[in-house]
Write an enzyme that holds these catalytic residues in place. Structure first.
Site, mmCIF file in Angstrom:
data_model
loop_
_atom_site.group_PDB
_atom_site.id
_atom_site.type_symbol
_atom_site.label_atom_id
_atom_site.label_comp_id
_atom_site.label_asym_id
_atom_site.label_seq_id
_atom_site.Cartn_x
_atom_site.Cartn_y
_atom_site.Cartn_z
ATOM 1 N N ASP A 9 0.863 -1.181 0.000
ATOM 2 C CA ASP A 9 0.000 0.000 0.000
ATOM 3 C C ASP A 9 0.898 1.229 0.000
ATOM 4 O O ASP A 9 1.662 1.452 0.947
ATOM 5 C CB ASP A 9 -0.902 -0.017 1.240
ATOM 6 C CG ASP A 9 -2.020 1.014 1.161
ATOM 7 O OD1 ASP A 9 -1.913 1.943 0.349
ATOM 8 O OD2 ASP A 9 -2.997 0.889 1.919
ATOM 9 N N ASP A 107 -2.484 2.554 -6.100
ATOM 10 C CA ASP A 107 -1.629 2.581 -4.925
ATOM 11 C C ASP A 107 -1.540 1.271 -4.161
ATOM 12 O O ASP A 107 -1.044 1.266 -3.027
ATOM 13 C CB ASP A 107 -2.093 3.686 -3.973
ATOM 14 C CG ASP A 107 -3.523 3.475 -3.484
ATOM 15 O OD1 ASP A 107 -4.226 2.619 -4.046
ATOM 16 O OD2 ASP A 107 -3.933 4.187 -2.536
ATOM 17 N N GLU A 108 -2.013 0.188 -4.734
ATOM 18 C CA GLU A 108 -1.904 -1.068 -3.989
ATOM 19 C C GLU A 108 -1.797 -2.272 -4.912
ATOM 20 O O GLU A 108 -2.244 -2.251 -6.056
ATOM 21 C CB GLU A 108 -3.068 -1.242 -3.014
ATOM 22 C CG GLU A 108 -4.426 -1.345 -3.658
ATOM 23 C CD GLU A 108 -5.527 -1.565 -2.630
ATOM 24 O OE1 GLU A 108 -5.325 -2.357 -1.678
ATOM 25 O OE2 GLU A 108 -6.607 -0.972 -2.790
#
Length: 350
Positions: A9, A107-108
């Site tokens: 993350d 973002d992950e």
């Protein structure tokens, strides 16, 4: 050697990208959203730095509210192409390791790895991401995706945390049910009505009682989450979009049916162009209407045949719109299409 699931993350990703471009703003409260004008009505924050979050500004906070809560904040416009590029560099870095990578957005990502030292691997990944992109990330380690996802949140900021079946009860049992990935505030409130307020209480619940309240599938699934269970497969096949949408929030509420119809037709034409540009065909059209002050409803039309024809999609959107009672002011309209999925994707996901 054994199999592990890691969840990466990126910490305050959008804000971090902006701070790379504006290093003079480091340490200051920064809010990113809309065109960067906090006085414009009905625009919300895409993200905020930790300094802004200390003032109660978070993702989804109206920019006017953010300005009121944190008048010293710097407001920047959202720049999706920049975030696309930064995310692509991170994911390319992950693929240089001997792991499987399943991207879950800007973002992950979930990472499947076979190793006897998962923390060492996680630290090496963090170092590589920072060296190549300048971005920090938190990494969770688990036996499955659910555990890894929760562990990465426990690792923030820029840390590594392991949450597995071995320490699940110790870490999670006393936490509220909405600490679980997949249980939100509404479901948590419904569970509390049954006397189930903690993860431990939910784990010990009778699946039959849960099925009676939440349905034969969802009820037992909630207990499954409380026991720390989850998926263990990391899917490396490229993600194929299942649809596309366009929506707009109006500076002034729409009250005239003609204006609402024209706006939906315009959104449908945009979605039709997006569908054609993607080389896809649509099978269903959904219209979203948000009435003042914040009542949201959707209606949909299933198409007789998959198509990207603008006239057909617009007609379907207007047909769906016709099933609304448009006697209240409208603050937001949206049009979405569901794509016809390739046969191999249906098989892989089934």
């Amino acid at each position: 050697m054994r199999d592990w699931i890691l969840h990466l993350d990126l910490d305050q990703f959008i804000a971090a990208v902006e701070l790379q471009r504006h290093p003079e703003l480091r340490g200051r409260p920064v809010v990113v959203g809309g065109d960067g004008d906090p006085t414009r009505p009905r625009t919300v924050a895409a993200t905020a730095t930790y300094e802004a979050r200390e003032h109660g500004v978070h993702s989804g906070t109206p920019l006017r509210t953010a300005l009121r809560r944190c008048p010293d904040a710097v407001f920047l416009p959202s720049d999706p192409p920049a975030y696309d590029a930064a995310s692509a560099r991170v994911m390319a870095t992950l693929r240089d390791f001997p792991v499987d990578v399943e991207v879950w957005g800007w973002d992950e990502a979930f990472i499947g790895a076979r190793t006897d030292r998962p923390e060492t691997l996680a630290t090496a990944i963090q170092r590589a991401v920072r060296d190549r992109t300048g971005l920090d990330c938190s990494i969770g380690i688990g036996d499955n995706k659910h555990q890894a996802k929760l562990a990465s949140n426990l690792a923030k900021p820029a840390g590594v945390h392991r949450l597995t079946s071995d320490n699940w009860a110790h870490v999670m049992n006393d936490r509220p049910t909405d600490a679980l990935w997949g249980i939100g505030a509404r479901t948590s409130a419904k569970l509390a009505e049954l006397g189930l307020r903690t993860v431990a209480q939910l784990a010990a619940a009778d699946p039959r009682d849960l099925a009676a309240r939440f349905g034969p599938t969802n009820g037992p699934w909630l207990r499954y989450l409380a026991l720390g269970k989850g998926e263990t497969e990391v899917v490396t096949t490229p993600w194929i979009p299942r649809g596309h949408s366009r929506e707009t929030t109006f500076t002034h509420d729409l009250t005239e049916a003609a204006d609402i119809t024209a706006a939906v037709a315009g959104l449908a034409e945009q979605v039709a162009a997006d569908t054609a540009d993607a080389g896809r065909l649509a099978t269903r059209v959904t219209v979203k209407v948000r009435f003042t002050p914040f009542l949201t409803r959707t209606r949909q039309t299933t198409l007789p045949a998959a198509t990207a024809d603008p006239a057909t999609l617009t007609h379907a959107a207007l047909t769906a719109l016709g099933r609304f009672d448009l006697t209240r002011p409208v603050r937001l309209l949206g049009v979405a299409v569901a794509y016809d999925m390739p046969e191999q994707t249906r098989t892989a996901r089934s």
